[in-house]
Design an enzyme around this catalytic site. Structure first.
Site, short mmCIF file in Angstrom:
data_model
loop_
_atom_site.label_atom_id
_atom_site.label_comp_id
_atom_site.label_asym_id
_atom_site.label_seq_id
_atom_site.Cartn_x
_atom_site.Cartn_y
_atom_site.Cartn_z
N ASP A 82 -18.24 -25.05 12.85
CA ASP A 82 -17.47 -25.77 13.13
C ASP A 82 -15.94 -25.51 13.29
O ASP A 82 -15.43 -24.87 12.48
CB ASP A 82 -17.48 -27.36 12.45
CG ASP A 82 -16.90 -28.62 13.16
OD1 ASP A 82 -16.44 -29.37 12.40
OD2 ASP A 82 -16.99 -28.66 14.14
N HIS A 83 -15.47 -25.67 14.63
CA HIS A 83 -14.03 -25.37 14.87
C HIS A 83 -13.67 -24.11 14.55
O HIS A 83 -12.74 -23.54 13.86
CB HIS A 83 -13.02 -26.56 14.12
CG HIS A 83 -13.21 -27.83 14.61
ND1 HIS A 83 -12.59 -28.06 16.15
CD2 HIS A 83 -13.86 -29.07 14.62
CE1 HIS A 83 -12.92 -29.29 16.49
NE2 HIS A 83 -13.53 -29.84 15.50
N ASP A 104 -12.99 -22.79 18.56
CA ASP A 104 -12.11 -23.90 18.97
C ASP A 104 -10.81 -23.39 19.62
O ASP A 104 -10.05 -23.20 18.93
CB ASP A 104 -11.99 -24.89 18.14
CG ASP A 104 -11.17 -26.12 18.53
OD1 ASP A 104 -10.75 -26.89 17.69
OD2 ASP A 104 -10.44 -26.09 19.60
N GLU A 134 -14.42 -25.85 23.55
CA GLU A 134 -13.73 -26.97 23.50
C GLU A 134 -12.55 -26.89 24.34
O GLU A 134 -11.84 -26.17 24.58
CB GLU A 134 -13.24 -27.31 21.77
CG GLU A 134 -12.20 -28.79 21.91
CD GLU A 134 -11.95 -29.21 20.48
OE1 GLU A 134 -12.75 -28.91 19.63
OE2 GLU A 134 -10.92 -29.71 20.53
N HIS A 206 -16.49 -35.18 19.43
CA HIS A 206 -16.04 -34.83 18.01
C HIS A 206 -15.44 -36.28 17.51
O HIS A 206 -15.09 -36.95 18.25
CB HIS A 206 -15.11 -33.76 18.02
CG HIS A 206 -15.61 -32.34 17.87
ND1 HIS A 206 -15.48 -31.56 16.94
CD2 HIS A 206 -16.61 -31.71 18.83
CE1 HIS A 206 -16.10 -30.35 17.05
NE2 HIS A 206 -16.96 -30.38 18.51
N GLY A 207 -15.22 -36.38 16.19
CA GLY A 207 -14.54 -37.36 15.51
C GLY A 207 -15.61 -38.72 15.62
O GLY A 207 -14.89 -39.89 16.00
N ASN A 228 -20.40 -35.26 16.24
CA ASN A 228 -20.00 -34.76 15.14
C ASN A 228 -19.51 -35.80 14.00
O ASN A 228 -18.88 -36.86 14.63
CB ASN A 228 -18.77 -33.75 15.14
CG ASN A 228 -19.17 -32.35 15.66
OD1 ASN A 228 -20.39 -32.54 16.13
ND2 ASN A 228 -18.54 -31.40 15.59
N VAL A 229 -20.02 -35.95 12.95
CA VAL A 229 -19.60 -36.84 11.64
C VAL A 229 -19.30 -36.12 10.46
O VAL A 229 -20.30 -35.45 9.87
CB VAL A 229 -20.71 -37.95 11.56
CG1 VAL A 229 -20.41 -38.98 10.63
CG2 VAL A 229 -21.28 -38.71 12.76
N THR A 231 -16.25 -37.38 8.15
CA THR A 231 -15.36 -38.34 7.25
C THR A 231 -16.22 -39.50 6.84
O THR A 231 -16.20 -39.80 5.60
CB THR A 231 -14.15 -38.76 8.20
OG1 THR A 231 -13.26 -37.78 8.77
CG2 THR A 231 -13.26 -39.82 7.02
O1 G3H Z 1 -15.55 -31.58 13.44
C1 G3H Z 1 -15.77 -32.38 12.81
C2 G3H Z 1 -16.00 -33.81 13.47
O2 G3H Z 1 -15.28 -33.93 14.65
C3 G3H Z 1 -15.81 -34.66 12.24
O3 G3H Z 1 -15.03 -35.99 12.76
O4 G3H Z 1 -14.51 -36.66 10.29
O5 G3H Z 1 -13.96 -38.26 12.42
O6 G3H Z 1 -16.33 -37.85 11.84
P1 G3H Z 1 -14.89 -37.20 11.92
ZN ZN Z 2 -14.18 -31.94 15.13
#
Ligand code: G3H
Ligand code: ZN
Length: 282
Positions: A82-83, A104, A134, A206-207, A228-229, A231
């Site tokens: 990731d990234h 990224d 990205e 993402h996010g 992507n999850v 948090t």
């Molecule tokens: O790269 C990781 C994800 O974009 C996680 O994002 O923490 O908001 O779920 P998030």
């Molecule tokens: Zn991300």
């Protein structure tokens, strides 16, 4: 089953018009919990190793964990970087057996993002590994990736990028952000539709934490195929530990955290429409 590639699971998701979850993993128990959910949901899954885990020196250990979990799995599993922050880091992950890598370059000048992503793709494709790129730097805070801009992707850049670089997935900034949103996420679905109208590689959101279910469903209907999850999954695990800490029994704590993380992962899988119908990889 052997590890599979991002390309294969996203091809299946495109056929079923669903999205595949990419969960960040940080220890042994979180991927175990995610796999328990994936088996119950018959959902392909992307186990993601990000900069937080890498900076904590966990990359090789977690790669071994993912490989072992995949060997025991009845559903397709992708091992994903990731990234990725550099060509060198990508090479290290290729050597460790990753089946998918993200570079990224979204915070770099466009031409530099194209140049390095091309180099990453040449190396990854030479060994059958998929690549995620990205455009439109995702805002928010994740694994000490701090970006306070709300970069909306430039559709003209998407058009140029996909004509100049061959990748298997493309993350686009449409107002999404890492971490917990302050208020309701302001996602630009028209922008996402204009990106999708270019017939790009499968698009990535993402996010994913904190985005309401109806927005997730709308993004999938438009064309998002990987979400992507991190948090929400981490918080579920930590909440499970906190709830049980009074017992002073480490295995009871881990079990409680495992259950909370598995429940969250299964909820996301159902939401991303990965449940019941196993997605068959040709
Ligand atoms: O790269 C990781 C994800 O974009 C996680 O994002 O923490 O908001 O779920 P998030
Ligand atoms: Zn991300």
């Amino acid at each position: 089953m052997p590890l599979t590639t991002l390309k294969d699971v996203l091809a299946a998701a495109s056929q079923t018009r669903t999205a595949i979850p990419g969960f960040n993993i940080d220890n042994l128990e979180i991927p175990e919990a995610v796999m328990a959910a994936a088996e119950r949901s018959k959902s392909p899954v992307i186990l993601t190793i990000g900069q937080g885990a890498i900076n904590a020196g966990q990359m090789l250990y977690l790669a071994d964990v993912v490989r072992r979990l995949a060997d025991q799995s009845s559903v397709p599993v992708v091992m994903h970087l990731d990234h990725g922050v550099s060509y060198e880091q990508v090479i290290q992950c290729l050597r460790a057996g990753f089946t998918s890598v993200m570079f990224d370059g979204s915070h770099l000048p466009f031409e530099e993002n194209v140049k390095i992503t091309r180099e990453v793709a040449a190396a990854a494709h030479a060994v059958g590994v998929s690549v995620e790129a990205e455009l439109g730097a995702i805002g928010g805070v994740e694994d000490n990736l701090i970006r306070d801009n709300r970069n909306l992707v430039d559709v003209r850049e998407v058009e140029r990028f996909i004509s100049e670089v061959e990748v298997e997935a493309l993350a686009v900034g449409i107002g999404n952000a890492h971490g917990i949103y302050k208020g309701l996420p302001q996602l630009d679905f028209d922008l996402l539709q204009r990106c999708q109208d270019l017939n790009p590689p499968p698009l990535v959101l993402h996010g994913g934490s904190g985005i309401p279910d109806d927005m997730i469903r709308r993004a999938i209907r438009i064309g998002i195929r990987k979400i992507n999850v991190a948090t929400e999954l981490r918080n579920a695990f930590m909440h499970g530990l906190e709830e049980a800490v009074g017992k002073r029994d480490i295995y009871y704590m881990y079990r409680n955290a495992f259950d909370q993380a598995a429940a969250l992962a299964e909820k996301k899988m159902r939401l991303f429409q990965c449940v019941d119908e196993p997605v068959h990889i040709a």
